[in-house]
Design an enzyme around this catalytic site. Structure first.
Site, PDB file in Angstrom:
ATOM      1  N   LEU A   1       0.737  -1.159  -0.356  1.00  0.00           N
ATOM      2  CA  LEU A   1       0.045  -0.169   0.067  1.00  0.00           C
ATOM      3  C   LEU A   1       1.005   1.090  -0.145  1.00  0.00           C
ATOM      4  O   LEU A   1       0.597   2.630  -0.491  1.00  0.00           O
ATOM      5  CB  LEU A   1      -1.333   0.117   1.326  1.00  0.00           C
ATOM      6  CG  LEU A   1      -2.374  -1.152   1.674  1.00  0.00           C
ATOM      7  CD1 LEU A   1      -2.497  -0.843   3.129  1.00  0.00           C
ATOM      8  CD2 LEU A   1      -3.021  -0.896   0.302  1.00  0.00           C
ATOM      9  N   GLY A   2       1.715   0.713   0.513  1.00  0.00           N
ATOM     10  CA  GLY A   2       3.019   1.689   0.917  1.00  0.00           C
ATOM     11  C   GLY A   2       4.568   1.840   1.089  1.00  0.00           C
ATOM     12  O   GLY A   2       4.017   0.917   1.927  1.00  0.00           O
TER      13      GLY A   2
ATOM     14  N   PHE B   1      10.545   4.770   6.975  1.00  0.00           N
ATOM     15  CA  PHE B   1      10.824   3.466   7.772  1.00  0.00           C
ATOM     16  C   PHE B   1      10.199   2.279   8.173  1.00  0.00           C
ATOM     17  O   PHE B   1      10.299   1.467   8.675  1.00  0.00           O
ATOM     18  CB  PHE B   1      10.300   4.100   9.194  1.00  0.00           C
ATOM     19  CG  PHE B   1      10.489   5.532  10.306  1.00  0.00           C
ATOM     20  CD1 PHE B   1      11.845   5.493  10.268  1.00  0.00           C
ATOM     21  CD2 PHE B   1       9.926   6.976   9.615  1.00  0.00           C
ATOM     22  CE1 PHE B   1      12.434   6.693  11.413  1.00  0.00           C
ATOM     23  CE2 PHE B   1      11.130   8.099  10.011  1.00  0.00           C
ATOM     24  CZ  PHE B   1      12.122   7.728  10.937  1.00  0.00           C
TER      25      PHE B   1
ATOM     26  N   LYS C   1       2.480  -3.733   8.906  1.00  0.00           N
ATOM     27  CA  LYS C   1       3.063  -2.648   8.497  1.00  0.00           C
ATOM     28  C   LYS C   1       4.468  -3.580   9.031  1.00  0.00           C
ATOM     29  O   LYS C   1       4.846  -4.095  10.101  1.00  0.00           O
ATOM     30  CB  LYS C   1       2.986  -1.322   9.929  1.00  0.00           C
ATOM     31  CG  LYS C   1       1.892  -0.773   9.986  1.00  0.00           C
ATOM     32  CD  LYS C   1       1.879   0.905  10.523  1.00  0.00           C
ATOM     33  CE  LYS C   1       1.294   1.743   9.577  1.00  0.00           C
ATOM     34  NZ  LYS C   1       0.546   3.351  10.374  1.00  0.00           N
TER      35      LYS C   1
ATOM     36  N   ASP D   1       0.456  14.189  15.348  1.00  0.00           N
ATOM     37  CA  ASP D   1       0.510  13.747  13.397  1.00  0.00           C
ATOM     38  C   ASP D   1      -0.700  13.959  13.287  1.00  0.00           C
ATOM     39  O   ASP D   1      -1.305  13.508  11.898  1.00  0.00           O
ATOM     40  CB  ASP D   1       1.492  12.126  13.073  1.00  0.00           C
ATOM     41  CG  ASP D   1       1.915  13.055  11.558  1.00  0.00           C
ATOM     42  OD1 ASP D   1       1.699  14.518  10.988  1.00  0.00           O
ATOM     43  OD2 ASP D   1       2.430  11.517  11.372  1.00  0.00           O
TER      44      ASP D   1
END
Length: 339
Positions: A13-14, A18, A38, A136
């Site tokens: 997805l991305g 990091f 993740k 954030d």
């Protein structure tokens, strides 16, 4: 990639500095629901940078677990190490970010901003009650869930638990620079820092301009009204936004709940003057809000009222159907039964 003989990664997805994020399937559940994996994969060089990346990654898992299950925060499903690499598995939120909505549909209206504020302030009120600062808040980290149109606050990788002893201690400087409160940029984030970021997010959605361009550094003042380009914003909402983006944190609202009361005075039973006096410190700001008469229509029905007034019966019919599902708490099912 199959992790723990359960989580099957489908596609990326991305990817960033990091790590990587995958759309995955949870094979252990009969419905085979989607989830998000993740993977920590820091590109930064140096032992100190890698250690910091690992700390922030573990911190995100801790924050999500501490926050527990909230319908507008992704649920943590798993956190583990596999073959020497760290992984975090969380609920998949199907929908578009507010940044995507802005790109596809153009600037937000006042009613959309009011609805956004009420949704996000409710989430932040919950997050702050757990002593967590998100750090954030920005359009890319707010997703509108397709199933019920509710906003979801994502990416708690920058979040921080505010301990009593930390309130005056300088910490890590983190967060998107455009949306970052002045005190947060100096490593001293507080709850009001999230309110600042939310206010700046609203300015960007109203103008489609970079927040950097909405602040006149020479005059040291916000000039966002100069970039509305015909987008009509009431004095009442303008004053609330101005209050959220005050440079000095002690001039902002004390809590998300205070701002919610200002947006929904009819629900609290308080007169607008009482609310403004408890939230605002500047007399001229108090006076302008006292003189503004809030709409008697609850915020969640104002879009429907607008559609009815405009005679847009088809859209009004669809909006009514959605509100009926919300009132009956049947948004997930998408239908009503006789009971």
């Amino acid at each position: 990639m199959l992790l723990r003989e359960r989580y099957w990664a489908q596609r990326i997805l991305g990817q960033g500095g990091f790590g990587r994020t995958f759309l995955a399937v949870d094979e252990d559940k009969p419905s085979k629901p989607f989830c998000v994996i993740k993977q920590l994969l820091p590109q930064a060089q140096g032992t100190e940078n890698i250690a910091k990346a690992e700390t922030l990654f573990a911190q995100e898992a801790e924050q999500l677990e501490q926050l527990g299950h909230h319908p507008q925060i992704p649920e943590l499903l798993a956190y583990f190490t596999d073959n020497g690499q760290q992984y975090l598995v969380q609920e998949f939120v199907d929908g578009a970010t507010l940044a995507q909505e802005l790109a596809e549909n153009g600037v937000f209206s006042e009613q959309q901003i009011r609805e956004l504020l009420i949704d996000l302030l409710g989430i932040l009120d919950f997050v702050h009650s757990k002593n967590v600062i998100h750090r954030d808040v920005k359009p890319d980290n707010i997703i509108r869930r397709s199933s019920n149109q509710k906003l979801v606050l994502v990416d708690f990788g920058a979040a921080k638990v505010l301990q009593q002893v930390q309130r005056t201690v300088t910490g890590t400087i983190i967060g998107a620079a455009e949306y970052c409160a002045p005190e947060q940029a100096m490593g001293k984030a507080k709850f009001a820092s999230d309110l600042y970021s939310l206010g700046v997010t609203c300015l960007h959605l109203l103008t489609r301009m970079s927040p950097f361009d909405l602040y006149d550094s020479n005059e040291m003042e916000w000039v966002w009204r100069d970039f509305l380009s015909g987008n009509s914003i009431s004095d009442e909402l303008g004053q609330i936004l101005d209050h959220l983006i005050q440079q000095a944190s002690n001039k902002r609202a004390r809590s998300a709940q205070d701002v919610l009361q200002l947006l929904q005075p009819a629900r609290t039973g308080a007169h607008p003057s009482q609310i403004s006096q408890t939230i605002l410190s500047e007399p001229e700001t108090q006076q302008s809000l006292v003189q503004s008469q809030p709409s008697q229509i609850p915020a969640r029905y104002q879009r429907l009222a607008t559609l009815l007034k405009a005679g847009d019966w088809r859209s009004a019919d669809a909006a009514t159907a959605k509100q009926m599902l919300v009132v009956a708490n049947r948004t997930e099912e998408g239908w009503l039964n006789p009971e």
